[in-house]
Design an enzyme around this catalytic site. Structure first.
Site, PDB file in Angstrom:
ATOM      1  N   ASN A   1       0.849  -1.192   0.000  1.00 29.97           N
ATOM      2  CA  ASN A   1       0.000   0.000   0.000  1.00 29.97           C
ATOM      3  C   ASN A   1       0.884   1.241   0.000  1.00 29.97           C
ATOM      4  OD1 ASN A   1       0.596   0.764   2.841  1.00 29.97           O
ATOM      5  ND2 ASN A   1      -0.365  -1.214   3.231  1.00 29.97           N
TER       6      ASN A   1
ATOM      7  N   ASP B   1      -4.475  -6.038   5.035  1.00 24.17           N
ATOM      8  CA  ASP B   1      -5.547  -6.869   5.614  1.00 24.17           C
ATOM      9  C   ASP B   1      -5.618  -8.237   4.957  1.00 24.17           C
ATOM     10  OD1 ASP B   1      -6.530  -4.997   7.471  1.00 24.17           O
ATOM     11  OD2 ASP B   1      -7.426  -3.871   5.817  1.00 24.17           O
TER      12      ASP B   1
ATOM     13  N   LYS C   1       8.820 -16.855 -10.189  1.00 24.12           N
ATOM     14  CA  LYS C   1       8.071 -15.823 -10.916  1.00 24.12           C
ATOM     15  C   LYS C   1       6.979 -16.450 -11.793  1.00 24.12           C
ATOM     16  CE  LYS C   1       8.664 -12.118 -14.202  1.00 24.12           C
ATOM     17  NZ  LYS C   1       9.471 -11.585 -15.276  1.00 24.12           N
TER      18      LYS C   1
ATOM     19  N   ILE D   1      -3.410  -7.484  14.105  1.00 20.10           N
ATOM     20  CA  ILE D   1      -2.433  -7.439  15.208  1.00 20.10           C
ATOM     21  C   ILE D   1      -2.961  -6.581  16.359  1.00 20.10           C
ATOM     22  CG2 ILE D   1      -0.030  -6.926  15.813  1.00 20.10           C
ATOM     23  CD1 ILE D   1       0.548  -6.981  12.723  1.00 20.10           C
TER      24      ILE D   1
END
Ligand code: CTP
Length: 402
Positions: free
Chosen positions: A207, A276, A286, A307
């Protein structure tokens, strides 16, 4: 007063004549002082005087074999609990804002991870020049603190803002910057950055978190004397001074690292943007297009453990647990629900849809939300400042629960 290590970096302005007095104030306050000067500064103040006052050699040259053998410039940058740039000339500020390192002072300023306090001194028009305004803004965003300049008669004959603050004022500000050491004998764990969940051996889900907020929180805890552990997702940021860093990649690794540190910690700040979901079966090699024909792979995701919720579900034993909430709409209401769901003592909500703060920015506008729903909204601030406000609040919560 606790003895601290203060490095005074002197750049070349007439106000350098006030530096001996600044050093005397610092020595009187019980601190160990060292000094580095630019070539220009040595025209305004005698290095011999500075040396006599701080009781150790004053360095000015980057490439001097004898000076380097005494203490090399990186060791000097690491040695300091705080670096004070006084006077901070327009030129030195510009060079620091641009990351130049072509003499001992600029190299030390760039190499240090200690907090930096700048006391500008220059002609009023130079101070007001858009270039200087921009440089000061950038440095503030990076956590550099400023004292002054003050208004008055300037050496150049002009009247206005540009006088370096008086040595006693700078010395008092240094005490403030050094902080109250209010977290000594406290062990804190801070998480930062995003996690990276492998899809195959070269690709990953991640992210946009830069880690800057979490790093600033860890830096501030260490500055206040806490024994600080920073559990960091992949990040190019440098480790703040006096912080022990544990690098992790995935949410599962972060969970493991946090759980291992928690038994002896009194505060946990979960600033990390933990993924998440993770690919359920990451390929060990790969994924090649030629193996897929015309089709695209379907990546199945599974939930990662939460967590924060897991830690909150354990007996608290006086520990304070702080969560973050990255929201892009209905920030306060969503944050209140999230806090209730997770069960932490404080939730720091930030609106990641803003373009003037949040992800990868040096600033953040956050709301502190408490279990009763009570909320305190802060203006857009440098992340270092947000971190300071956060620790002020955590200390208050610890005080009231003690
Ligand atoms: N967090 C965590 N473990 C996860 C996900 C989040 O510990 N698997 C923590 C984050 O570090 C943060 C808080 O939970 O302190 C909230 O994170 P956020 O991403 O805003 O919320 P989520 O719980 O992931 O919920 P959602 O993404 O649905 O808003």
């Amino acid at each position: 007063m606790e003895r601290r290590r203060v490095l005074v970096a002197v750049s070349g302005g007439i106000a350098a004549y006030k530096v001996p007095e600044l050093i005397r104030c610092l020595v009187r306050a019980g601190h160990t002082v060292r000094c580095v000067v630019t070539d220009a500064a040595s025209h305004f103040v005698s290095p011999l005087v500075l040396q006599a006052l701080c009781g150790s050699p004053v360095r000015s040259q980057l490439f001097d074999a004898s000076e380097e053998s005494e203490i090399d410039h990186v060791a000097l940058a690491d040695w300091a609990d705080i670096v004070v740039l006084a006077p901070a000339t327009a030129n030195t500020l510009a060079r620091l804002a641009n990351g130049l390192a072509d003499d001992l002072v600029s190299t030390t300023l760039l190499a240090t991870r200690a907090p930096l306090l700048a006391a500008p001194a220059m002609n009023v028009n130079m101070w007001r020049h858009p270039a200087t305004r921009e440089n000061v803004g950038r440095l503030r965003d990076r956590g550099v603190r400023f004292i002054g300049p003050e208004s008055g008669a300037l050496a150049c004959g002009w009247e206005g803002e540009g006088r370096m603050s008086e040595p006693e004022t700078i010395a008092a500000e240094i005490e403030l910057c050094l902080g109250p050491r209010s977290l000594t004998s406290t062990r804190v764990v801070v998480t930062a950055g995003g996690t990276r969940e492998p899809i195959d051996s070269v690709r990953a889900l991640t992210n946009r978190s830069s880690g800057k907020m979490g790093f600033a929180i860890a830096a501030e805890a260490a500055r206040r004397g806490a024994e600080t552990v920073l559990v960091a997702g992949p990040s190019a940021l440098s480790t703040p001074q006096s912080v022990r860093r544990v690098d992790v990649e995935t949410a599962l690794e972060m969970r493991e690292a946090v759980l291992a540190e928690m038994p002896t910690a009194s505060v946990l700040v979960m600033a990390a943007a933990v993924a998440d979901f993770r690919p359920s079966k990451p390929a060990t090699t790969k994924i090649r297009k030629e193996d897929l024909g015309d089709s695209a792979p379907v990546i199945e995701l599974v939930r990662n453990p939460d967590i924060l919720a897991e830690i909150c579900a354990q007996p608290r034993d006086g520990r304070i647990v702080v969560g973050f909430a990255a929201e892009d709409r209905d920030v306060l209401e969503t944050a209140r629900r999230k806090l209730a769901r997770k069960g932490c003592d404080l939730l720091v909500a930030n609106d990641v849809s803003r373009t003037d703060g949040g992800f990868d920015s040096d600033r953040n506008a956050v709301i502190f939300v408490r279990p009763g729903g009570e909320a305190e909204e802060l203006p857009l601030l440098a992340k270092a400042e947000v971190a300071a406000r956060l620790w002020d609040l955590i200390e208050k919560l610890r005080g009231s629960s003690a």
